[in-house]
Design a protein around this motif. Structure first.
Motif, PDB file in Angstrom:
ATOM      1  N   ARG A  44      85.466 -10.871  18.780  1.00 56.30           N
ATOM      2  CA  ARG A  44      86.834 -11.355  18.615  1.00 56.30           C
ATOM      3  C   ARG A  44      87.779 -10.163  18.468  1.00 56.30           C
ATOM      4  O   ARG A  44      87.409  -9.138  17.907  1.00 56.30           O
ATOM      5  N   VAL A  45      88.974 -10.322  18.961  1.00 57.22           N
ATOM      6  CA  VAL A  45      89.975  -9.258  18.895  1.00 57.22           C
ATOM      7  C   VAL A  45      90.583  -9.256  17.502  1.00 57.22           C
ATOM      8  O   VAL A  45      91.000 -10.295  16.986  1.00 57.22           O
ATOM      9  N   ASP A  46      90.629  -8.074  16.885  1.00 56.05           N
ATOM     10  CA  ASP A  46      91.241  -7.925  15.572  1.00 56.05           C
ATOM     11  C   ASP A  46      92.736  -7.724  15.782  1.00 56.05           C
ATOM     12  O   ASP A  46      93.181  -6.652  16.204  1.00 56.05           O
ATOM     13  N   LEU A  47      93.503  -8.771  15.492  1.00 56.29           N
ATOM     14  CA  LEU A  47      94.948  -8.711  15.731  1.00 56.29           C
ATOM     15  C   LEU A  47      95.619  -7.678  14.842  1.00 56.29           C
ATOM     16  O   LEU A  47      96.609  -7.061  15.244  1.00 56.29           O
ATOM     17  N   GLY A  48      95.104  -7.448  13.658  1.00 55.95           N
ATOM     18  CA  GLY A  48      95.672  -6.439  12.763  1.00 55.95           C
ATOM     19  C   GLY A  48      95.575  -5.053  13.381  1.00 55.95           C
ATOM     20  O   GLY A  48      96.549  -4.290  13.388  1.00 55.95           O
ATOM     21  N   LYS A  49      94.389  -4.725  13.908  1.00 54.39           N
ATOM     22  CA  LYS A  49      94.224  -3.412  14.548  1.00 54.39           C
ATOM     23  C   LYS A  49      95.072  -3.316  15.809  1.00 54.39           C
ATOM     24  O   LYS A  49      95.629  -2.262  16.105  1.00 54.39           O
ATOM     25  N   LEU A  50      95.153  -4.416  16.540  1.00 52.84           N
ATOM     26  CA  LEU A  50      95.972  -4.419  17.751  1.00 52.84           C
ATOM     27  C   LEU A  50      97.428  -4.167  17.406  1.00 52.84           C
ATOM     28  O   LEU A  50      98.116  -3.398  18.093  1.00 52.84           O
ATOM     29  N   ASN A  51      97.914  -4.754  16.325  1.00 49.50           N
ATOM     30  CA  ASN A  51      99.301  -4.524  15.889  1.00 49.50           C
ATOM     31  C   ASN A  51      99.499  -3.083  15.433  1.00 49.50           C
ATOM     32  O   ASN A  51     100.547  -2.482  15.686  1.00 49.50           O
ATOM     33  N   GLN A  52      98.491  -2.509  14.745  1.00 48.62           N
ATOM     34  CA  GLN A  52      98.589  -1.100  14.326  1.00 48.62           C
ATOM     35  C   GLN A  52      98.690  -0.186  15.541  1.00 48.62           C
ATOM     36  O   GLN A  52      99.497   0.751  15.556  1.00 48.62           O
ATOM     37  N   ILE A  53      97.870  -0.466  16.542  1.00 45.48           N
ATOM     38  CA  ILE A  53      97.908   0.347  17.766  1.00 45.48           C
ATOM     39  C   ILE A  53      99.263   0.216  18.436  1.00 45.48           C
ATOM     40  O   ILE A  53      99.847   1.204  18.904  1.00 45.48           O
ATOM     41  N   ASP A  54      99.805  -1.003  18.455  1.00 41.74           N
ATOM     42  CA  ASP A  54     101.113  -1.232  19.063  1.00 41.74           C
ATOM     43  C   ASP A  54     102.198  -0.463  18.318  1.00 41.74           C
ATOM     44  O   ASP A  54     103.064   0.164  18.935  1.00 41.74           O
ATOM     45  N   GLU A  55     102.146  -0.470  16.994  1.00 48.27           N
ATOM     46  CA  GLU A  55     103.141   0.268  16.201  1.00 48.27           C
ATOM     47  C   GLU A  55     103.016   1.777  16.432  1.00 48.27           C
ATOM     48  O   GLU A  55     104.018   2.480  16.550  1.00 48.27           O
ATOM     49  N   SER A  56     101.783   2.264  16.497  1.00 48.33           N
ATOM     50  CA  SER A  56     101.581   3.694  16.762  1.00 48.33           C
ATOM     51  C   SER A  56     102.145   4.073  18.120  1.00 48.33           C
ATOM     52  O   SER A  56     102.767   5.130  18.276  1.00 48.33           O
ATOM     53  N   LEU A  57     101.939   3.209  19.095  1.00 49.29           N
ATOM     54  CA  LEU A  57     102.465   3.464  20.428  1.00 49.29           C
ATOM     55  C   LEU A  57     103.986   3.482  20.418  1.00 49.29           C
ATOM     56  O   LEU A  57     104.607   4.352  21.032  1.00 49.29           O
ATOM     57  N   LYS A  58     104.590   2.549  19.695  1.00 50.17           N
ATOM     58  CA  LYS A  58     106.063   2.516  19.605  1.00 50.17           C
ATOM     59  C   LYS A  58     106.595   3.782  18.935  1.00 50.17           C
ATOM     60  O   LYS A  58     107.603   4.345  19.365  1.00 50.17           O
ATOM     61  N   ARG A  59     105.915   4.239  17.858  1.00 49.94           N
ATOM     62  CA  ARG A  59     106.358   5.474  17.181  1.00 49.94           C
ATOM     63  C   ARG A  59     106.245   6.678  18.109  1.00 49.94           C
ATOM     64  O   ARG A  59     107.135   7.530  18.160  1.00 49.94           O
ATOM     65  N   ALA A  60     105.154   6.741  18.865  1.00 46.96           N
ATOM     66  CA  ALA A  60     104.973   7.867  19.794  1.00 46.96           C
ATOM     67  C   ALA A  60     106.051   7.852  20.873  1.00 46.96           C
ATOM     68  O   ALA A  60     106.599   8.900  21.229  1.00 46.96           O
TER      69      ALA A  60
END
Length: 124
Positions: A44-60
């Motif tokens: 199953r996809v961990d939505l919390g980790k997916l959101n963290q990755i998305d936020e990191s990408l936005k910051r970068a």
């Protein structure tokens, strides 16, 4: 008799074609079953980790946008063009100097050896 033989041959050919089609369908069904089995084993996809990755990408992306890379790249391209122009000018000057050297060497070869400006013996 001949018609019966032709019908028998056609029946055998149809049976071979049906067997080949059946085997092809079995192969495709086996492939589909394997894919479904693999899909069933996906975690199953961990939505919390997916959101963290998305936020990191936005910051970068924000850091890249704030670093003004486009302006810096344009400046570097301008400097590179200026340097290329200078190199081209230096090459032109070197060619001109070499041509001048060849011209002076040619003049040197055409001049006679020694001095031919002799003083007149009689004085007026």
């Amino acid at each position: 008799m001949m018609m019966a033989a032709m019908a028998s041959d056609n029946a055998k050919e149809a049976e071979d074609n049906a067997r080949k089609a059946k085997n092809a369908v079995k192969g495709v069904l086996g492939t589909i079953a394997a894919l479904l089995d693999q899909l069933g084993n996906i975690d199953r996809v961990d939505l919390g980790k997916l959101n963290q990755i998305d936020e990191s990408l936005k910051r970068a992306k924000g850091k890249i946008a704030n670093s003004d890379l486009d302006r810096k790249l344009a400046e570097l391209n301008d400097v590179a063009r200026t340097q290329e122009d200078m190199i081209t000018d230096y090459d032109r000057q070197i060619r001109q100097i070499r041509a001048d050297i060849l011209n002076l060497e040619d003049i040197k070869r055409t001049l006679p050896d020694g001095c031919f400006n002799t003083p007149s013996i009689e004085k007026p």
